[in-house]
Scaffold this motif. Structure first.
Motif, PDB file in Angstrom:
ATOM      1  N   VAL A  88      39.089  36.943  38.766  1.00  0.00           N
ATOM      2  CA  VAL A  88      38.508  37.085  40.207  1.00  0.00           C
ATOM      3  C   VAL A  88      37.801  38.699  40.184  1.00  0.00           C
ATOM      4  O   VAL A  88      36.602  38.697  40.919  1.00  0.00           O
ATOM      5  N   SER A  89      38.389  39.637  39.971  1.00  0.00           N
ATOM      6  CA  SER A  89      37.961  40.991  39.774  1.00  0.00           C
ATOM      7  C   SER A  89      36.551  40.978  39.122  1.00  0.00           C
ATOM      8  O   SER A  89      35.583  41.726  39.583  1.00  0.00           O
ATOM      9  N   GLN A  90      36.325  40.119  37.798  1.00  0.00           N
ATOM     10  CA  GLN A  90      35.063  40.073  37.326  1.00  0.00           C
ATOM     11  C   GLN A  90      34.272  39.204  37.851  1.00  0.00           C
ATOM     12  O   GLN A  90      33.065  38.976  36.985  1.00  0.00           O
ATOM     13  N   LYS A  91      34.604  38.531  38.733  1.00  0.00           N
ATOM     14  CA  LYS A  91      33.678  37.658  39.714  1.00  0.00           C
ATOM     15  C   LYS A  91      33.305  36.388  38.510  1.00  0.00           C
ATOM     16  O   LYS A  91      32.504  35.557  38.676  1.00  0.00           O
ATOM     17  N   VAL A  92      34.414  35.888  37.606  1.00  0.00           N
ATOM     18  CA  VAL A  92      34.254  34.715  37.033  1.00  0.00           C
ATOM     19  C   VAL A  92      34.722  33.302  37.814  1.00  0.00           C
ATOM     20  O   VAL A  92      34.308  32.446  37.557  1.00  0.00           O
ATOM     21  N   VAL A  93      35.609  33.760  38.763  1.00  0.00           N
ATOM     22  CA  VAL A  93      35.882  32.846  39.571  1.00  0.00           C
ATOM     23  C   VAL A  93      35.861  33.552  41.322  1.00  0.00           C
ATOM     24  O   VAL A  93      35.920  34.485  41.087  1.00  0.00           O
ATOM     25  N   ASP A  94      36.390  32.668  41.993  1.00  0.00           N
ATOM     26  CA  ASP A  94      36.171  33.122  43.335  1.00  0.00           C
ATOM     27  C   ASP A  94      37.740  33.463  44.107  1.00  0.00           C
ATOM     28  O   ASP A  94      37.734  34.238  44.863  1.00  0.00           O
ATOM     29  N   VAL A  95      38.581  32.529  43.673  1.00  0.00           N
ATOM     30  CA  VAL A  95      39.897  32.584  44.100  1.00  0.00           C
ATOM     31  C   VAL A  95      41.036  32.697  43.067  1.00  0.00           C
ATOM     32  O   VAL A  95      40.838  31.932  41.992  1.00  0.00           O
ATOM     33  N   ALA A  96      42.053  33.454  43.064  1.00  0.00           N
ATOM     34  CA  ALA A  96      42.962  33.511  42.026  1.00  0.00           C
ATOM     35  C   ALA A  96      44.330  32.948  42.498  1.00  0.00           C
ATOM     36  O   ALA A  96      44.671  33.044  43.788  1.00  0.00           O
ATOM     37  N   TRP A  97      44.961  32.542  41.611  1.00  0.00           N
ATOM     38  CA  TRP A  97      46.203  32.083  41.748  1.00  0.00           C
ATOM     39  C   TRP A  97      47.316  33.122  41.604  1.00  0.00           C
ATOM     40  O   TRP A  97      47.167  34.096  40.751  1.00  0.00           O
ATOM     41  N   THR A  98      48.453  33.090  42.339  1.00  0.00           N
ATOM     42  CA  THR A  98      49.440  34.315  42.272  1.00  0.00           C
ATOM     43  C   THR A  98      50.708  33.892  42.713  1.00  0.00           C
ATOM     44  O   THR A  98      50.792  32.688  43.118  1.00  0.00           O
ATOM     45  N   ALA A  99      51.629  34.976  42.774  1.00  0.00           N
ATOM     46  CA  ALA A  99      52.897  34.589  43.537  1.00  0.00           C
ATOM     47  C   ALA A  99      53.517  35.964  43.964  1.00  0.00           C
ATOM     48  O   ALA A  99      53.340  36.887  43.239  1.00  0.00           O
ATOM     49  N   SER A 100      54.366  35.812  45.119  1.00  0.00           N
ATOM     50  CA  SER A 100      55.065  37.074  45.596  1.00  0.00           C
ATOM     51  C   SER A 100      56.084  37.369  44.441  1.00  0.00           C
ATOM     52  O   SER A 100      56.616  36.545  43.801  1.00  0.00           O
ATOM     53  N   PRO A 101      56.445  38.697  44.106  1.00  0.00           N
ATOM     54  CA  PRO A 101      55.752  39.761  44.907  1.00  0.00           C
ATOM     55  C   PRO A 101      54.396  40.274  44.561  1.00  0.00           C
ATOM     56  O   PRO A 101      53.840  41.379  45.175  1.00  0.00           O
ATOM     57  N   LEU A 102      53.914  39.730  43.438  1.00  0.00           N
ATOM     58  CA  LEU A 102      52.549  40.259  42.790  1.00  0.00           C
ATOM     59  C   LEU A 102      51.459  40.150  44.016  1.00  0.00           C
ATOM     60  O   LEU A 102      50.497  40.906  44.113  1.00  0.00           O
ATOM     61  N   SER A 103      51.612  39.056  44.738  1.00  0.00           N
ATOM     62  CA  SER A 103      50.528  38.779  45.774  1.00  0.00           C
ATOM     63  C   SER A 103      50.405  40.061  46.681  1.00  0.00           C
ATOM     64  O   SER A 103      49.431  40.570  46.995  1.00  0.00           O
TER      65      SER A 103
ATOM     66  N   VAL B 176      55.802  47.543  49.751  1.00  0.00           N
ATOM     67  CA  VAL B 176      55.278  46.330  48.983  1.00  0.00           C
ATOM     68  C   VAL B 176      56.653  45.415  48.932  1.00  0.00           C
ATOM     69  O   VAL B 176      56.482  44.416  49.164  1.00  0.00           O
ATOM     70  N   ALA B 177      57.596  46.098  48.322  1.00  0.00           N
ATOM     71  CA  ALA B 177      58.805  45.181  48.349  1.00  0.00           C
ATOM     72  C   ALA B 177      59.375  44.717  49.959  1.00  0.00           C
ATOM     73  O   ALA B 177      59.673  43.361  49.807  1.00  0.00           O
ATOM     74  N   LEU B 178      59.263  45.579  50.670  1.00  0.00           N
ATOM     75  CA  LEU B 178      59.644  45.293  52.150  1.00  0.00           C
ATOM     76  C   LEU B 178      58.587  43.876  52.697  1.00  0.00           C
ATOM     77  O   LEU B 178      58.980  42.848  53.231  1.00  0.00           O
ATOM     78  N   GLU B 179      57.345  44.166  52.429  1.00  0.00           N
ATOM     79  CA  GLU B 179      56.307  42.957  52.736  1.00  0.00           C
ATOM     80  C   GLU B 179      56.720  41.907  52.027  1.00  0.00           C
ATOM     81  O   GLU B 179      56.575  40.517  52.752  1.00  0.00           O
ATOM     82  N   ALA B 180      56.935  41.753  50.864  1.00  0.00           N
ATOM     83  CA  ALA B 180      57.189  40.508  49.989  1.00  0.00           C
ATOM     84  C   ALA B 180      58.417  39.868  50.507  1.00  0.00           C
ATOM     85  O   ALA B 180      58.512  38.640  50.591  1.00  0.00           O
ATOM     86  N   LEU B 181      59.402  40.636  50.733  1.00  0.00           N
ATOM     87  CA  LEU B 181      60.644  39.805  51.217  1.00  0.00           C
ATOM     88  C   LEU B 181      60.569  39.253  52.711  1.00  0.00           C
ATOM     89  O   LEU B 181      61.241  38.428  52.959  1.00  0.00           O
ATOM     90  N   LYS B 182      59.750  40.237  53.304  1.00  0.00           N
ATOM     91  CA  LYS B 182      59.547  39.760  54.831  1.00  0.00           C
ATOM     92  C   LYS B 182      58.944  38.528  54.856  1.00  0.00           C
ATOM     93  O   LYS B 182      59.106  37.690  55.449  1.00  0.00           O
TER      94      LYS B 182
END
Length: 332
Positions: free
Chosen positions: A191-206, A282-288
């Motif tokens: 995504v950062s290199q604009k090869v794609v428009d949307v990336a998959w991810t998962a908490s807490p990395l999100s 970040v940990a707080l936001e992920a757990l929230k």
């Protein structure tokens, strides 16, 4: 995401101590003192899918940091596995118990492996989809004509991308292109290199990516999948017979950790953040964001949804014997 199978000597071992120190080593022995488990004493390894990288692991870190394992007489060392099937194989081949993605347990049971589910863990679909802060994509509707990064065909990210897009009336291969790029970090690079428009991810990395780059979560799979068991507690039948009280003690320790997430989020997040070396906010936001999705209990709808997904992907070919695989009242 692809991984080479891991031999018993090649497991990534993570200490149960807060901070989650990584080191490589062989498998340690498991044992119970005085012929019992729980508060009589149990020491050994426990296999966990994606321990250091996925939000479902929070109760394990918190249970250790807050002394809940110790209260139950448990001395546990977490062993991280890259995927659910790897975790189940590790459990069945000698470790005895752990936490896996739920679908692989049914796959393993169909193949004749001696594995049983005795508790739920994380009850939400865990795959998220994110974009750059200045992206014109602000909702799932905006991905028409765009490219969405997933891991590999047959992966959770691929399944949930297809399922959520279709739920929104968007047809993969027609309205949007799914591109296999690998891991969540590889996806964000694409995504950062604009090869794609949307990336998959998962908490807490999100939440980590959002905090560091201003990235925005476009949609979460759980917005479209309301009944789900993402990860569960698993053991072999023989291990359960020999270590019943230890497993029940583990369940009690995890329940205390889940209750802490519900009742004292900041304290829980502090322990979790230290364990995975994430910034406290970040940990707080992920757990929230995941606070309401921890439970040891199953619903019939959750189990049915998991089996249906496995069948849809051709991973499960026949209706499983739920009564033989799922021990619903084991932790009651």
């Amino acid at each position: 995401m692809s991984f080479e199978p891991m031999g018993r000597r090649g497991f990534i071992k993570i200490t149960a101590a807060a901070g989650g120190t990584l080191f490589l080593g062989g498998l340690t022995g498991c044992g119970q003192d005085s012929g019992g488990g729980g508060k009589k004493g149990y020491s050994g390894d426990v296999a966990i899918t994606g321990l250091a990288s996925l939000i479902h692991s929070a109760p394990f870190f918190i249970a250790q940091a807050e002394g809940y394992y110790e209260e139950e007489g448990l001395t546990l060392e977490h062993i991280q596995f890259p995927g659910g099937l790897d975790t189940v194989r590790g459990i069945e081949s000698g470790i005895g118990f752990g936490t896996s993605s739920t679908i692989p347990v049914f796959i393993a049971a169909e193949k004749g492996m001696d594995v049983k589910i005795f508790g739920n863990v994380y009850t939400a679909a865990s795959v998220d989809f994110i974009a750059l802060p200045d992206s014109p994509v602000t909702s799932i509707e905006d991905v028409r004509g765009k490219k969405v990064a997933v891991s590999t065909p047959g992966s959770n990210s691929s399944y949930f991308a297809d399922r959520t897009l279709r739920a929104a009336g968007i047809i993969p291969g027609k309205d949007v292109e799914l591109i296999s790029v690998g891991s969540a970090s590889d996806s964000w690079t694409a995504v950062s290199q604009k090869v794609v428009d949307v990336a998959w991810t998962a908490s807490p990395l999100s939440e980590k990516i959002a905090s560091e780059s201003g990235a925005k979560v476009i949609w979460r799979s759980r917005d479209y999948v309301t009944d789900w068991s993402d990860t569960c507690l698993v053991a072999t039948g023989s291990f359960i017979d020999e270590n019943t009280e230890a497993l029940k003690g583990w369940g009690r320790a995890l329940k205390k950790a889940m209750d802490l997430i519900t009742n004292d989020l900041e304290k829980a997040a502090d322990a979790y953040g230290k364990a995975i070396k994430y910034e406290p906010k970040v940990a707080l936001e992920a757990l929230k964001n995941s606070q309401n999705f921890y439970s040891l209990d199953f619903t019939d709808a959750q189990l049915a949804a998991v089996v249906a997904a496995g069948k849809e992907q051709g991973q499960i070919t026949k209706e499983p014997d739920m009564n033989a695989i799922v021990m619903r009242n084991f932790l009651s």
